[in-house]
Design a protein around this motif. Structure first.
Motif, PDB file in Angstrom:
ATOM      1  N   LYS A   1     -29.730 -21.598  -0.691  1.00  0.00           N
ATOM      2  CA  LYS A   1     -28.779 -20.498  -1.222  1.00  0.00           C
ATOM      3  C   LYS A   1     -27.202 -20.284  -0.239  1.00  0.00           C
ATOM      4  O   LYS A   1     -26.391 -20.404  -1.293  1.00  0.00           O
ATOM      5  N   ARG A   2     -27.409 -21.536   0.642  1.00  0.00           N
ATOM      6  CA  ARG A   2     -25.908 -21.873   1.402  1.00  0.00           C
ATOM      7  C   ARG A   2     -25.443 -23.044   0.792  1.00  0.00           C
ATOM      8  O   ARG A   2     -26.527 -24.063  -0.343  1.00  0.00           O
ATOM      9  N   GLN A   3     -24.666 -23.623   0.907  1.00  0.00           N
ATOM     10  CA  GLN A   3     -23.936 -24.367   0.545  1.00  0.00           C
ATOM     11  C   GLN A   3     -24.540 -25.721   1.296  1.00  0.00           C
ATOM     12  O   GLN A   3     -24.472 -26.815   0.738  1.00  0.00           O
ATOM     13  N   GLY A   4     -24.929 -25.401   2.663  1.00  0.00           N
ATOM     14  CA  GLY A   4     -25.028 -26.095   2.990  1.00  0.00           C
ATOM     15  C   GLY A   4     -24.745 -27.855   3.789  1.00  0.00           C
ATOM     16  O   GLY A   4     -23.799 -27.245   4.608  1.00  0.00           O
ATOM     17  N   ILE A   5     -24.969 -28.372   4.053  1.00  0.00           N
ATOM     18  CA  ILE A   5     -25.259 -29.588   5.251  1.00  0.00           C
ATOM     19  C   ILE A   5     -24.433 -31.218   5.127  1.00  0.00           C
ATOM     20  O   ILE A   5     -24.329 -31.151   3.374  1.00  0.00           O
ATOM     21  N   GLY A   6     -23.131 -31.485   5.117  1.00  0.00           N
ATOM     22  CA  GLY A   6     -23.010 -32.547   4.845  1.00  0.00           C
ATOM     23  C   GLY A   6     -23.088 -33.855   4.185  1.00  0.00           C
ATOM     24  O   GLY A   6     -24.416 -33.913   4.936  1.00  0.00           O
ATOM     25  N   TYR A   7     -22.914 -34.389   3.537  1.00  0.00           N
ATOM     26  CA  TYR A   7     -23.212 -35.104   2.763  1.00  0.00           C
ATOM     27  C   TYR A   7     -23.657 -36.683   3.294  1.00  0.00           C
ATOM     28  O   TYR A   7     -23.132 -36.949   5.005  1.00  0.00           O
ATOM     29  N   LEU A   8     -24.381 -37.912   3.554  1.00  0.00           N
ATOM     30  CA  LEU A   8     -24.026 -38.901   4.401  1.00  0.00           C
ATOM     31  C   LEU A   8     -22.921 -39.669   4.629  1.00  0.00           C
ATOM     32  O   LEU A   8     -22.244 -39.442   3.701  1.00  0.00           O
ATOM     33  N   GLY A   9     -21.823 -40.092   5.312  1.00  0.00           N
ATOM     34  CA  GLY A   9     -20.642 -39.896   5.681  1.00  0.00           C
ATOM     35  C   GLY A   9     -19.637 -39.423   5.578  1.00  0.00           C
ATOM     36  O   GLY A   9     -18.212 -39.504   5.417  1.00  0.00           O
ATOM     37  N   THR A  10     -20.377 -38.239   5.191  1.00  0.00           N
ATOM     38  CA  THR A  10     -19.335 -37.134   5.307  1.00  0.00           C
ATOM     39  C   THR A  10     -19.065 -36.195   6.339  1.00  0.00           C
ATOM     40  O   THR A  10     -20.513 -35.032   7.031  1.00  0.00           O
ATOM     41  N   GLU A  11     -17.695 -35.884   6.346  1.00  0.00           N
ATOM     42  CA  GLU A  11     -17.527 -35.507   7.875  1.00  0.00           C
ATOM     43  C   GLU A  11     -16.743 -33.560   7.486  1.00  0.00           C
ATOM     44  O   GLU A  11     -16.027 -33.469   6.590  1.00  0.00           O
ATOM     45  N   VAL A  12     -18.152 -32.890   7.386  1.00  0.00           N
ATOM     46  CA  VAL A  12     -17.442 -31.279   6.989  1.00  0.00           C
ATOM     47  C   VAL A  12     -17.566 -29.830   7.703  1.00  0.00           C
ATOM     48  O   VAL A  12     -18.193 -29.771   9.453  1.00  0.00           O
ATOM     49  N   ARG A  13     -16.108 -29.389   8.299  1.00  0.00           N
ATOM     50  CA  ARG A  13     -15.913 -28.838   9.150  1.00  0.00           C
ATOM     51  C   ARG A  13     -15.465 -27.286   8.230  1.00  0.00           C
ATOM     52  O   ARG A  13     -14.671 -27.023   7.422  1.00  0.00           O
ATOM     53  N   VAL A  14     -15.901 -26.081   9.244  1.00  0.00           N
ATOM     54  CA  VAL A  14     -15.114 -25.395   9.360  1.00  0.00           C
ATOM     55  C   VAL A  14     -14.393 -25.393  10.407  1.00  0.00           C
ATOM     56  O   VAL A  14     -14.663 -24.991  11.900  1.00  0.00           O
ATOM     57  N   VAL A  15     -12.754 -24.725  10.268  1.00  0.00           N
ATOM     58  CA  VAL A  15     -11.528 -24.271  11.479  1.00  0.00           C
ATOM     59  C   VAL A  15     -11.692 -23.463  11.018  1.00  0.00           C
ATOM     60  O   VAL A  15     -10.715 -23.009   9.824  1.00  0.00           O
ATOM     61  N   ASP A  16     -10.420 -22.874  12.414  1.00  0.00           N
ATOM     62  CA  ASP A  16      -9.768 -21.586  12.194  1.00  0.00           C
ATOM     63  C   ASP A  16      -8.550 -21.950  12.183  1.00  0.00           C
ATOM     64  O   ASP A  16      -7.952 -23.301  11.399  1.00  0.00           O
ATOM     65  N   GLU A  17      -7.589 -20.985  12.213  1.00  0.00           N
ATOM     66  CA  GLU A  17      -6.043 -21.265  12.082  1.00  0.00           C
ATOM     67  C   GLU A  17      -5.287 -22.783  12.896  1.00  0.00           C
ATOM     68  O   GLU A  17      -4.249 -23.510  11.942  1.00  0.00           O
ATOM     69  N   ASP A  18      -5.429 -23.188  13.804  1.00  0.00           N
ATOM     70  CA  ASP A  18      -5.137 -23.813  14.807  1.00  0.00           C
ATOM     71  C   ASP A  18      -5.932 -25.115  14.612  1.00  0.00           C
ATOM     72  O   ASP A  18      -5.730 -25.870  15.374  1.00  0.00           O
TER      73      ASP A  18
ATOM     74  N   GLU B   1      -8.864 -25.348  14.661  1.00  0.00           N
ATOM     75  CA  GLU B   1     -10.065 -25.921  15.666  1.00  0.00           C
ATOM     76  C   GLU B   1     -11.132 -25.401  15.062  1.00  0.00           C
ATOM     77  O   GLU B   1     -11.294 -24.569  14.577  1.00  0.00           O
ATOM     78  N   ASP B   2     -12.839 -26.115  15.399  1.00  0.00           N
ATOM     79  CA  ASP B   2     -13.961 -26.254  15.182  1.00  0.00           C
ATOM     80  C   ASP B   2     -14.384 -24.233  14.902  1.00  0.00           C
ATOM     81  O   ASP B   2     -14.786 -24.213  16.288  1.00  0.00           O
ATOM     82  N   VAL B   3     -14.632 -23.788  14.003  1.00  0.00           N
ATOM     83  CA  VAL B   3     -15.771 -22.129  14.453  1.00  0.00           C
ATOM     84  C   VAL B   3     -16.746 -22.552  15.200  1.00  0.00           C
ATOM     85  O   VAL B   3     -16.900 -23.435  14.909  1.00  0.00           O
ATOM     86  N   PRO B   4     -17.169 -21.569  15.782  1.00  0.00           N
ATOM     87  CA  PRO B   4     -18.755 -21.768  16.608  1.00  0.00           C
ATOM     88  C   PRO B   4     -19.446 -21.028  15.784  1.00  0.00           C
ATOM     89  O   PRO B   4     -19.498 -20.677  14.563  1.00  0.00           O
ATOM     90  N   ARG B   5     -21.016 -21.671  15.783  1.00  0.00           N
ATOM     91  CA  ARG B   5     -21.898 -21.729  15.004  1.00  0.00           C
ATOM     92  C   ARG B   5     -22.824 -20.910  15.150  1.00  0.00           C
ATOM     93  O   ARG B   5     -23.445 -20.965  15.108  1.00  0.00           O
TER      94      ARG B   5
END
Length: 536
Positions: A341-358, A360-364
Motif C-alpha cells: 500500500k506504500r508508493q514504494g521505491i524508485g524505478y531504475l535510473g530514477t532518483e526519488v527523494r523526500v526533502v525538507d524546506e531547505d 535536505e533529505d528527511v530521515p528514514r
C-alpha cells in the motif's frame, strides 16, 4: 554508439517481428495483426500528410480506449507530429482552451465525443476534423475509415531527433488554466523501457485497456505493449462485468485499475461470483491513491491476481516508484499488504527523494514529512509555453528536481508513503481536480458569499470534493441549495469535478491577513484517518 530513441521504433519492432501475430482486439470484436495495424497507421499518416500535417504540428486525439486511438497516435507520430490526447470527460469550454493553447492543427474525435467539439470548432485554430462515424455525427467531419480507404499508405518520415517534443499531455492546473506537459521521443521511450521492466511486460501478454489511453499515453502502455509485441484488448469505458468477461475470454494477463475500479470489481465479484482469470495468471497495476489493505487482500487472495502499486504524475512520465520490492516481503505473508500500500521505491535510473524546506533529505524514520522530488530520464521536458511555471516546478526546494507537491515519509528501505499534499488539489478516482477551479465555479452562484473546497475522505473515490460555503443569507432549504450547487457545477465543469458534499458555515477560518486556512478544514475532515490523503 548513439542511436536516437524514437517512439516510432515501438510499432516498427512489432511489425518486424510479430507481423502475423494478433495486435489488437477491437471493441467491435474485430481483430488486427501487427501487419494490419501497421498498414492502417501508414494510411492514416498518409491522409494527415495530404492535409498538410507534418513535423511539429499538433494532432489531438479524443477517444475512449479503441483501436482508433492507437492508429491516430502512431499515425501522427510517424510524421513527427505531436500526439495531443484529450480527456473525454472534459467540457467543450475545456476543449476550446486546450485546442487553442496547443494550437492543434488536426483532431480525431470518437463518434461519441465529436459532439463536444462541434460547438467550439469555429473558436479554435484546428482545420482538420476526423471521426470514426461521420454519418452519425453532426457537422462537417471526415470519416476515419474512408480516409484510410482513399490513402495510398506511402509515408515519407521526416528526420526526427530524440529531443523533439512528440506528445503534449494536459493536466489540470492547481491554479489558473490547464498546463500542457511536453514529452520528447527520449522521455517517452525511456519511460516505456522502465514500464516494461517493472511491470514485467512480455510478448505473450494480453493487456486489457481499463486505464484511459489519454492518461499520459496510458502510463506509457501504448508504447510498451506495442513494442514488445503483446496484444491490446480495447474497451469503451469501465464496466465491472465486461472486465471480468474479457479477462476470462481473452486470457488477459495484465491490466491497470485505479483503486476505485478495483472496488467496483470487488463489489461485482461479491454479488455475481464471476470467473476472475482465463488461462493466464493475472497481474494488475494500481495508482492514483493508495489502495486499502482490504482491497489488496481481496484482489490477491480472492481474485488470484498479483497487485503492483505504482506512483507518479503526468509530469514524471508518469511512473517513478513501485511497491513491488519482493525482497522486502514474503508472498505468503499478510505483511506484504502493508508494503504494497506504500508508493514504494524508485524505478531504475530514477532518483526519488523526500526533502525538507531547505532541500535536505528527511530521515528514514517513517515519521518526518517532506516533499517528494524526482529526477529521471522519464521526467517531462517542461510545460508548453509556460517557461516561468516550468522553472518554478524544478527549483523550489531542490534545484534540478521536479517537485511533485506530494508530502511523504520514508522508511528504512527508502520506500515512500504519501501522507498529505502541498498542492491545492483533490485526487478523486484517479482524476485530479483543482480546488480553485471548483471554488471559482461556485463563486458564480448568487447564493454563495464565500467558499473553500477541500478533499474529503470517500470510501468509493478515495477523495471527493467538499465545499464549505458561507451562504448569502440564510438558505430556506439547505438540502435543496446543496443539490442546486451540485447541478450548478455539473453544468460548468467536467462531470468528475462536480462538488460531492456541501457544508454551510457562518464563516471560514482565516489568517490575520484574511487568507483562508484550508488546513483547519482538512484536519477536521480527516481527523479519523491515518493520513490526509485518500485511499481508494
Amino acid at each position: 554508439m548513439h542511436k536516437p530513441l524514437l517512439v516510432t521504433d515501438f510499432l516498427d519492432r512489432a511489425r518486424r517481428h510479430y507481423g502475423d501475430d494478433e495486435a489488437v482486439v477491437a471493441t467491435t470484436g474485430k481483430r488486427f495483426t501487427y501487419d494490419e495495424l501497421g498498414e492502417r497507421v501508414d494510411r492514416f499518416s498518409a491522409a494527415l500528410a495530404e492535409r498538410g500535417i507534418g513535423k511539429g504540428d499538433r494532432v489531438a486525439v479524443l477517444d475512449p480506449n479503441t483501436h482508433y486511438h492507437l492508429e491516430a497516435a502512431y499515425g501522427a507520430m510517424q510524421l513527427g507530429a505531436v500526439h495531443t490526447p484529450l480527456n473525454y470527460r472534459l467540457t467543450p469550454d475545456d476543449f476550446a482552451y486546450i485546442l487553442s493553447d496547443a494550437e492543434v492543427d488536426a483532431i480525431y474525435a470518437d463518434r461519441e465525443y465529436a459532439g463536444k467539439i462541434e460547438p467550439i470548432r469555429d473558436e479554435v485554430p484546428t482545420e482538420t476534423f476526423v471521426t470514426n462515424g461521420a454519418d452519425v455525427v453532426d457537422g462537417n467531419w471526415e470519416d476515419f475509415d474512408a480516409l484510410l480507404d482513399a490513402a495510398d499508405g506511402e509515408v515519407d518520415r521526416p528526420e526526427m531527433d530524440e529531443d523533439d517534443v512528440i506528445t503534449i499531455n494536459y493536466t489540470s492546473g492547481t491554479t489558473g488554466d490547464p498546463k500542457g506537459v511536453m514529452r520528447t521521443h527520449r522521455t517517452e521511450t525511456l519511460h516505456a523501457y522502465l514500464v516494461s521492466v517493472h511491470q514485467e511486460i512480455r510478448d505473450d501478454d494480453t493487456y486489457l485497456w481499463t486505464l484511459p489511453m489519454f492518461h499520459v499515453n496510458g502510463w506509457g502502455h501504448i508504447y510498451a505493449i506495442t513494442g514488445l509485441g503483446a496484444t491490446h484488448v480495447c474497451t469503451r469505458g469501465v464496466d465491472a462485468e465486461r472486465i471480468f468477461d474479457a479477462v476470462a475470454a481473452e486470457d488477459v494477463s495484465y491490466l491497470c485499475c485505479a483503486p476505485t475500479v478495483l472496488n467496483r470489481l470487488i463489489d461485482h465479484y461479491e454479488a455475481e461470483d464471476p470467473a476472475t482469470t482465463g488461462e493466464a495468471d493475472v497481474r494488475v497495476a494500481t495508482a492514483g491513491s493508495a489502495p486499502p489493505e482490504a482491497t489488496i487482500r481481496t484482489v490477491e487472495e480472492e481474485f488470484g491476481w498479483y497487485l503492483k502499486h505504482v506512483y507518479g504524475a503526468t509530469e514524471t512520465g508518469p511512473l517513478i516508484t513501485t511497491s513491488d520490492a519482493r525482497r522486502h516481503f514474503d508472498d505468503d505473508s499478510s505483511d506484504r499488504f502493508a508494503v504494497k500500500k506504500r508508493q514504494g521505491i524508485g524505478y531504475l535510473g530514477t532518483e526519488v527523494r523526500v526533502v525538507d524546506e531547505d532541500g535536505e533529505d528527511v530521515p528514514r524514520d517513517d515519521e518526518t514529512i517532506g516533499e517528494v522530488v524526482v529526477r529521471g530520464n522519464q521526467v517531462m521536458e517542461g510545460y508548453w509555453n509556460k517557461p516561468e511555471v516550468t522553472e518554478a516546478a524544478f527549483s523550489e526546494r531542490a534545484e534540478g528536481y521536479y517537485h511533485t507537491g506530494d508530502l511523504a515519509t520514508v522508511d528504512e528501505d527508502g520506500a515512500i508513503a504519501i501522507q498529505d499534499r502541498k498542492k491545492d488539489i483533490i485526487v478523486s478516482g484517479g482524476e485530479n481536480i483543482s480546488s480553485i477551479e471548483l471554488e471559482d465555479a461556485l463563486f458564480e452562484h448568487g447564493a454563495v458569499s464565500d467558499v473553500a473546497v477541500i478533499p474529503a475522505p470517500s470510501d468509493e473515490w478515495g477523495e471527493k470534493p467538499k465545499a464549505f460555503v458561507v451562504p448569502d443569507g440564510e438558505p430556506d432549504d439547505p438540502g435543496a441549495l446543496e443539490d442546486e450547487l451540485a447541478s450548478f457545477t455539473r453544468e460548468r465543469l467536467a462531470s468528475y469535478k462536480v462538488v460531492r458534499a456541501v457544508e454551510f458555515v457562518d464563516d471560514l477560518p482565516t489568517t490575520a491577513t484574511g487568507k483562508v486556512q484550508k488546513y483547519e478544514l482538512r484536519a477536521q475532515e480527516w481527523d479519523d484517518e491515518d493520513r490526509m490523503v485518500g485511499e481508494g
